[in-house]
Motif scaffolding. Structure first.
Motif, PDB file in Angstrom:
ATOM      1  N   ALA A 209       0.837  -1.217  -0.170  1.00 28.50           N
ATOM      2  CA  ALA A 209      -0.310   0.081  -0.302  1.00 28.50           C
ATOM      3  C   ALA A 209       1.115   1.443   0.247  1.00 28.50           C
ATOM      4  CB  ALA A 209      -0.880  -0.266   1.175  1.00 28.50           C
ATOM      5  N   ALA A 210      -0.247   2.243  -0.532  1.00 30.23           N
ATOM      6  CA  ALA A 210       0.825   3.854  -0.331  1.00 30.23           C
ATOM      7  C   ALA A 210       1.340   4.213   1.222  1.00 30.23           C
ATOM      8  CB  ALA A 210       0.044   4.726  -0.895  1.00 30.23           C
ATOM      9  N   GLY A 211       0.666   3.605   2.230  1.00 31.79           N
ATOM     10  CA  GLY A 211       0.789   3.694   3.408  1.00 31.79           C
ATOM     11  C   GLY A 211       0.298   2.762   4.319  1.00 31.79           C
ATOM     12  N   LEU A 212       0.390   2.239   5.363  1.00 29.31           N
ATOM     13  CA  LEU A 212      -0.275   2.010   6.041  1.00 29.31           C
ATOM     14  C   LEU A 212      -0.452   2.360   7.312  1.00 29.31           C
ATOM     15  CD1 LEU A 212      -2.087  -0.529   7.014  1.00 29.31           C
ATOM     16  CD2 LEU A 212      -0.360  -2.000   7.476  1.00 29.31           C
ATOM     17  N   ASP A 213      -1.538   2.955   8.543  1.00 33.61           N
ATOM     18  CA  ASP A 213      -1.102   3.422  10.020  1.00 33.61           C
ATOM     19  C   ASP A 213      -1.968   2.834  10.957  1.00 33.61           C
ATOM     20  OD1 ASP A 213      -0.203   5.065  11.853  1.00 33.61           O
ATOM     21  OD2 ASP A 213      -1.603   6.861  10.837  1.00 33.61           O
ATOM     22  N   LEU A 214      -0.858   2.292  12.123  1.00 40.10           N
ATOM     23  CA  LEU A 214      -1.388   0.860  12.801  1.00 40.10           C
ATOM     24  C   LEU A 214      -1.642   1.916  14.946  1.00 40.10           C
ATOM     25  CD1 LEU A 214      -3.698  -1.393  13.150  1.00 40.10           C
ATOM     26  CD2 LEU A 214      -1.057  -2.034  14.137  1.00 40.10           C
ATOM     27  N   VAL A 215      -2.660   2.021  14.814  1.00 40.25           N
ATOM     28  CA  VAL A 215      -2.042   2.830  15.625  1.00 40.25           C
ATOM     29  C   VAL A 215      -3.463   2.319  17.183  1.00 40.25           C
ATOM     30  CG1 VAL A 215      -2.458   4.324  17.225  1.00 40.25           C
ATOM     31  CG2 VAL A 215      -2.202   4.743  15.348  1.00 40.25           C
ATOM     32  N   ILE A 216      -2.456   1.329  18.149  1.00 40.41           N
ATOM     33  CA  ILE A 216      -2.985   0.327  18.874  1.00 40.41           C
ATOM     34  C   ILE A 216      -3.316   0.630  20.474  1.00 40.41           C
ATOM     35  CG2 ILE A 216      -3.305  -1.868  20.176  1.00 40.41           C
ATOM     36  CD1 ILE A 216      -1.908  -2.563  17.810  1.00 40.41           C
ATOM     37  N   TYR A 217      -4.724   1.452  21.338  1.00 33.90           N
ATOM     38  CA  TYR A 217      -4.264   1.490  22.203  1.00 33.90           C
ATOM     39  C   TYR A 217      -5.283   0.257  23.160  1.00 33.90           C
ATOM     40  CZ  TYR A 217      -5.120   5.966  19.927  1.00 33.90           C
ATOM     41  OH  TYR A 217      -4.903   6.898  19.152  1.00 33.90           O
ATOM     42  N   ALA A 218      -4.458   0.609  24.763  1.00 36.60           N
ATOM     43  CA  ALA A 218      -5.481   0.096  26.088  1.00 36.60           C
ATOM     44  C   ALA A 218      -7.350  -0.331  25.959  1.00 36.60           C
ATOM     45  CB  ALA A 218      -4.942  -0.313  27.329  1.00 36.60           C
ATOM     46  N   VAL A 219      -7.360  -1.033  26.363  1.00 37.84           N
ATOM     47  CA  VAL A 219      -8.628  -1.061  26.407  1.00 37.84           C
ATOM     48  C   VAL A 219      -9.353   0.150  27.349  1.00 37.84           C
ATOM     49  CG1 VAL A 219     -11.013  -2.169  27.288  1.00 37.84           C
ATOM     50  CG2 VAL A 219      -9.808  -3.047  26.126  1.00 37.84           C
ATOM     51  N   ASP A 220      -8.919  -0.074  28.414  1.00 38.60           N
ATOM     52  CA  ASP A 220      -9.600   1.117  29.692  1.00 38.60           C
ATOM     53  C   ASP A 220      -8.699   2.908  28.952  1.00 38.60           C
ATOM     54  OD1 ASP A 220      -9.840  -1.031  31.244  1.00 38.60           O
ATOM     55  OD2 ASP A 220      -7.500  -1.247  32.856  1.00 38.60           O
ATOM     56  N   PHE A 221      -7.438   2.962  28.403  1.00 33.91           N
ATOM     57  CA  PHE A 221      -7.406   4.536  27.959  1.00 33.91           C
ATOM     58  C   PHE A 221      -8.446   4.140  26.366  1.00 33.91           C
ATOM     59  CE2 PHE A 221      -5.886   6.867  25.488  1.00 33.91           C
ATOM     60  CZ  PHE A 221      -5.344   7.912  26.281  1.00 33.91           C
ATOM     61  N   ALA A 222      -8.789   3.545  26.116  1.00 29.41           N
ATOM     62  CA  ALA A 222     -10.384   4.083  24.736  1.00 29.41           C
ATOM     63  C   ALA A 222     -11.432   4.004  25.236  1.00 29.41           C
ATOM     64  CB  ALA A 222      -9.984   2.949  24.215  1.00 29.41           C
ATOM     65  N   ARG A 223     -11.397   3.834  26.613  1.00 29.74           N
ATOM     66  CA  ARG A 223     -12.927   3.688  27.291  1.00 29.74           C
ATOM     67  C   ARG A 223     -13.363   4.985  27.618  1.00 29.74           C
ATOM     68  NH1 ARG A 223     -13.280  -1.019  30.973  1.00 29.74           N
ATOM     69  NH2 ARG A 223     -13.279  -3.129  28.799  1.00 29.74           N
ATOM     70  N   ALA A 224     -12.632   5.784  27.811  1.00 29.60           N
ATOM     71  CA  ALA A 224     -12.827   7.670  28.116  1.00 29.60           C
ATOM     72  C   ALA A 224     -11.961   8.642  27.228  1.00 29.60           C
ATOM     73  CB  ALA A 224     -12.084   7.979  29.534  1.00 29.60           C
ATOM     74  N   PRO A 225     -12.323   9.489  27.201  1.00 25.32           N
ATOM     75  CA  PRO A 225     -11.811  10.598  26.301  1.00 25.32           C
ATOM     76  C   PRO A 225     -10.705  11.020  27.022  1.00 25.32           C
ATOM     77  CG  PRO A 225     -14.347  11.294  26.824  1.00 25.32           C
ATOM     78  CD  PRO A 225     -14.222   9.661  27.387  1.00 25.32           C
ATOM     79  N   SER A 226      -9.789  11.338  26.758  1.00 25.05           N
ATOM     80  CA  SER A 226      -8.923  12.240  26.421  1.00 25.05           C
ATOM     81  C   SER A 226      -7.654  13.396  26.106  1.00 25.05           C
ATOM     82  CB  SER A 226      -7.732  11.140  27.217  1.00 25.05           C
ATOM     83  OG  SER A 226      -6.769  11.493  27.467  1.00 25.05           O
ATOM     84  N   GLY A 227      -6.619  14.479  26.168  1.00 17.08           N
ATOM     85  CA  GLY A 227      -6.106  15.045  25.202  1.00 17.08           C
ATOM     86  C   GLY A 227      -4.443  14.462  25.459  1.00 17.08           C
ATOM     87  N   GLU A 228      -4.513  13.083  26.047  1.00 17.80           N
ATOM     88  CA  GLU A 228      -3.435  12.267  25.595  1.00 17.80           C
ATOM     89  C   GLU A 228      -3.019  11.355  24.062  1.00 17.80           C
ATOM     90  OE1 GLU A 228      -2.095  10.714  29.121  1.00 17.80           O
ATOM     91  OE2 GLU A 228      -3.080  12.317  30.530  1.00 17.80           O
ATOM     92  N   ALA A 229      -1.984  11.129  24.064  1.00 22.81           N
ATOM     93  CA  ALA A 229      -2.076   9.911  22.770  1.00 22.81           C
ATOM     94  C   ALA A 229      -1.906   8.908  23.303  1.00 22.81           C
ATOM     95  CB  ALA A 229      -1.177  10.479  22.271  1.00 22.81           C
TER      96      ALA A 229
END
Length: 53
Positions: free
Chosen positions: A6-26
């Motif tokens: 592909a021209a580009g592939l970007d995969l970002v993985i988060y922990a479930v606990d982090f993804a459950r709540a909005p945050s201003g952090e990466a």
């Protein structure tokens, strides 16, 4: 890192606990980029990363 057809592939993985709540952090565990038009990268440290991740 193996080549990506592909021209580009970007995969970002988060922990479930982090993804459950909005945050201003990466907060990702892994930010992986590969492909013909992206510089290869595997990041595990969010220090200095944009908050949209």
């Amino acid at each position: 890192m193996p080549t990506c057809p592909a021209a580009g592939l970007d995969l970002v993985i988060y922990a479930v606990d982090f993804a459950r709540a909005p945050s201003g952090e990466a907060g990702y565990l892994l930010d992986l980029k590969t492909g013909a038009q992206l510089p290869g990268r595997a990041a595990f440290d969010t220090a200095g990363a944009p908050s949209f991740w």
